[in-house]
Design an enzyme around this catalytic site. Structure first.
Site, PDB file in Angstrom:
ATOM      1  N   GLU A 285       0.820  -1.215   0.000  1.00  7.83           N
ATOM      2  CA  GLU A 285       0.000   0.000   0.000  1.00  7.83           C
ATOM      3  C   GLU A 285       0.850   1.259   0.000  1.00  7.83           C
ATOM      4  O   GLU A 285       0.419   2.312  -0.463  1.00  7.83           O
ATOM      5  CB  GLU A 285      -0.919   0.012   1.234  1.00  7.83           C
ATOM      6  CG  GLU A 285      -2.354  -0.289   0.868  1.00  7.83           C
ATOM      7  CD  GLU A 285      -3.313  -0.246   2.049  1.00  7.83           C
ATOM      8  OE1 GLU A 285      -4.317  -0.941   1.950  1.00  7.83           O
ATOM      9  OE2 GLU A 285      -3.090   0.483   3.033  1.00  7.83           O
ATOM     10  N   HIS A 306       7.971 -26.774  -1.269  1.00  9.07           N
ATOM     11  CA  HIS A 306       7.370 -27.929  -1.944  1.00  9.07           C
ATOM     12  C   HIS A 306       6.190 -27.511  -2.807  1.00  9.07           C
ATOM     13  O   HIS A 306       5.437 -28.362  -3.273  1.00  9.07           O
ATOM     14  CB  HIS A 306       6.961 -28.964  -0.892  1.00  9.07           C
ATOM     15  CG  HIS A 306       8.153 -29.497  -0.149  1.00  9.07           C
ATOM     16  ND1 HIS A 306       8.751 -30.698  -0.437  1.00  9.07           N
ATOM     17  CD2 HIS A 306       8.901 -28.929   0.839  1.00  9.07           C
ATOM     18  CE1 HIS A 306       9.795 -30.869   0.355  1.00  9.07           C
ATOM     19  NE2 HIS A 306       9.915 -29.805   1.141  1.00  9.07           N
ATOM     20  N   LYS A 420     -14.033  -0.265  -3.997  1.00  9.35           N
ATOM     21  CA  LYS A 420     -15.144   0.123  -3.112  1.00  9.35           C
ATOM     22  C   LYS A 420     -16.210   0.852  -3.907  1.00  9.35           C
ATOM     23  O   LYS A 420     -17.408   0.592  -3.743  1.00  9.35           O
ATOM     24  CB  LYS A 420     -14.647   1.050  -1.996  1.00  9.35           C
ATOM     25  CG  LYS A 420     -13.778   0.382  -0.974  1.00  9.35           C
ATOM     26  CD  LYS A 420     -13.523   1.359   0.173  1.00  9.35           C
ATOM     27  CE  LYS A 420     -12.394   0.884   1.058  1.00  9.35           C
ATOM     28  NZ  LYS A 420     -11.923   1.911   1.966  1.00  9.35           N
TER      29      LYS A 420
END
Ligand code: PA5
Length: 448
Positions: A285, A306, A420
């Site tokens: 951010e 793995h 948003k």
């Protein structure tokens, strides 16, 4: 805490790093004198020494008041409003605390997703448990925690009655603004303030982190002390050799300019998994803007060797790693000798598990460097509040410097609004009528 950049020197020259030193010293001054971009959000820089005794006392009083009578403490929040607390809490707690009756209260998290299954499962568990909660939102308007809080508030009121439910809720939000502050005033919840000048991802050393951590049993004074010692050290030094944040910021920027555009934070201790999540938010951010920034990723080794080991060893060469090494484990265990040795493991008999993990770490670093992955190494003596406090402040400080070197404002997050706005338009939130119309048209056109 130490930093070692010897394993990046096949990829960048020592002079490349040194070339950043003067700029870093200037940006350090800008942080200290609050003259840089985004300086209205520099409150975090003094938190280790400015958190008032009164806040610590109130946090401890809240713990004393609630903890003895609850099995579970729910932390409602998203992004910077929960990751710091979760990072430290998960690093310190017993790995299986949910199965140990005397480890109470267990900390659970909500409001960091919008999953119906998650919320129904949580409430099913809470039906059977005594619990209290904190709802954390700086803006007081974020949708994910608001939905979870509405549901859990209702659940608490049905379980304990309205008056007793109120005593089990602690709000942490802006001092004046936002729906959560209004609700808090109206209902008379206990509350704390998120300081105006501290952004979400830099807020772990405010009540946002301190309350849930104290509730989980952490020694918050030690956490602040570790951060305060690191603050003092980073403020008082201004060379690459002496200042670990200078070195880290220089190393990552030098690598970025060599087209190493993804940084993988590596931990060989699974309890640091959420610490790497916190770090990802802090750096992602802070730096990812204006078409720039190192993409922050994380892995937990040896587990992910793995699954992602192949790509890291041999895939596209855009990666570098930062390994957080822990010198000493909290607990001790050795591989036992086995007379039959059918599993052929006797060559490890008598060795501590941690020493085997350490060999895996050394082997991995050598293999990755050979494979074209530069590795920055950080190390702490052990995982405890003091060293986590050091690491937190180190990463925050280095992030600010690194963002300035990159030429961005490390303290804003304009990009977070995009999803948003679309979500509100799609949910027909009042005030979003025009956007709703536009987005519906766009979706209709795309589905033609
Ligand atoms: O770091 C940030 O600013 C964000 O991640 C916020 O913490 C997150 O979006 C939650 O915001 P709020 O605390 O306002 O609910």
């Amino acid at each position: 805490m130490n930093i070692n950049v010897s394993q990046i020197l096949d990829f960048v020259k020592a002079e490349d790093l040194k070339a950043y030193e003067q700029d870093l010293a200037n940006y350090q001054q800008a942080l200290q004198k609050k003259t840089g971009v985004g300086s209205e959000f520099l409150g975090w820089i003094n938190l280790p020494v400015s958190v008032k005794d009164e806040i610590i006392t109130t946090v401890k009083d809240d713990v004393r008041r609630l903890a003895p009578d609850i099995d579970v403490f729910v932390v409602i929040g998203i992004g910077g409003s929960y990751l710091g607390a979760r990072a430290v809490n998960e690093a310190l707690k017993h790995s299986f605390d949910q199965l140990i009756p005397e480890k109470k209260p267990v900390i659970l998290y909500a409001g960091n997703n919008i999953s119906e299954d998650y919320l129904v499962d949580l409430m099913e568990v809470l039906d059977q448990k005594d619990y209290a909660l904190t709802v954390i939102s700086k803006s007081g308007t974020t949708t994910e925690p608001a939905i979870a809080f509405r549901l859990l508030r209702d659940h608490l009121e049905q379980k304990y009655g309205k008056t007793n439910a109120r005593k089990r809720i602690i709000a942490i939000t802006d001092k004046e603004k936002g729906a959560l502050r209004q609700l808090t005033k109206q209902e008379g919840y206990s509350s704390y303030v998120v300081p105006d000048d501290v952004g979400g991802r830099y807020s772990v050393l405010t009540p946002v982190g301190l309350l849930p951590l104290a509730m989980g049993g952490a020694n918050i004074e030690e956490l602040l002390k570790g951060a305060a010692d690191m603050r003092e050290h980073l403020n008082m030094t201004n060379t690459l050799e002496d200042n670990e944040a200078f070195m880290y910021a220089a190393a990552r920027n030098a690598l970025y300019h060599k087209k190493k555009s993804t940084e993988i934070m590596v931990a060989f201790e699974p309890q640091l998994q959420y610490f790497t999540e916190w770090w990802k938010q802090l750096y992602g951010e802070s730096e990812g803007k204006e078409g720039k920034g190192i993409f922050p990723a994380s892995v937990s080794f040896t587990t992910d060797l793995h699954s992602l080991g192949q790509y890291i060893q041999d895939g596209e060469r855009i990666l570098f790693e930062t390994v957080v090494h822990v010198d000493n484990p909290k607990r001790k265990m050795q591989v036992p000798d086995d007379g039959h040795n059918l599993d052929k493991l006797n060559y490890l008999a008598g060795k501590n598990i941690h020493s085997i993990n350490h060999k895996a770490e050394t082997g991995t670093i050598l293999a990755h460097v050979d494979g074209g992955i530069p590795v920055i190494q950080l190390s702490i003596p052990e995982i405890n509040e003091y060293y986590l406090g050091q690491l937190i402040f180190f990463f925050e400080y280095a992030c600010a410097l690194s963002g300035y070197l990159l030429g961005v404002n490390p303290f804003d997050q304009p990009g977070v609004e995009a999803y948003k706005n679309n979500m509100f338009a799609l949910l027909s939130k009042p005030g979003y009528e025009e956007q709703t119309e536009q987005i519906m048209k766009k979706i209709a056109e795309q589905s033609k």
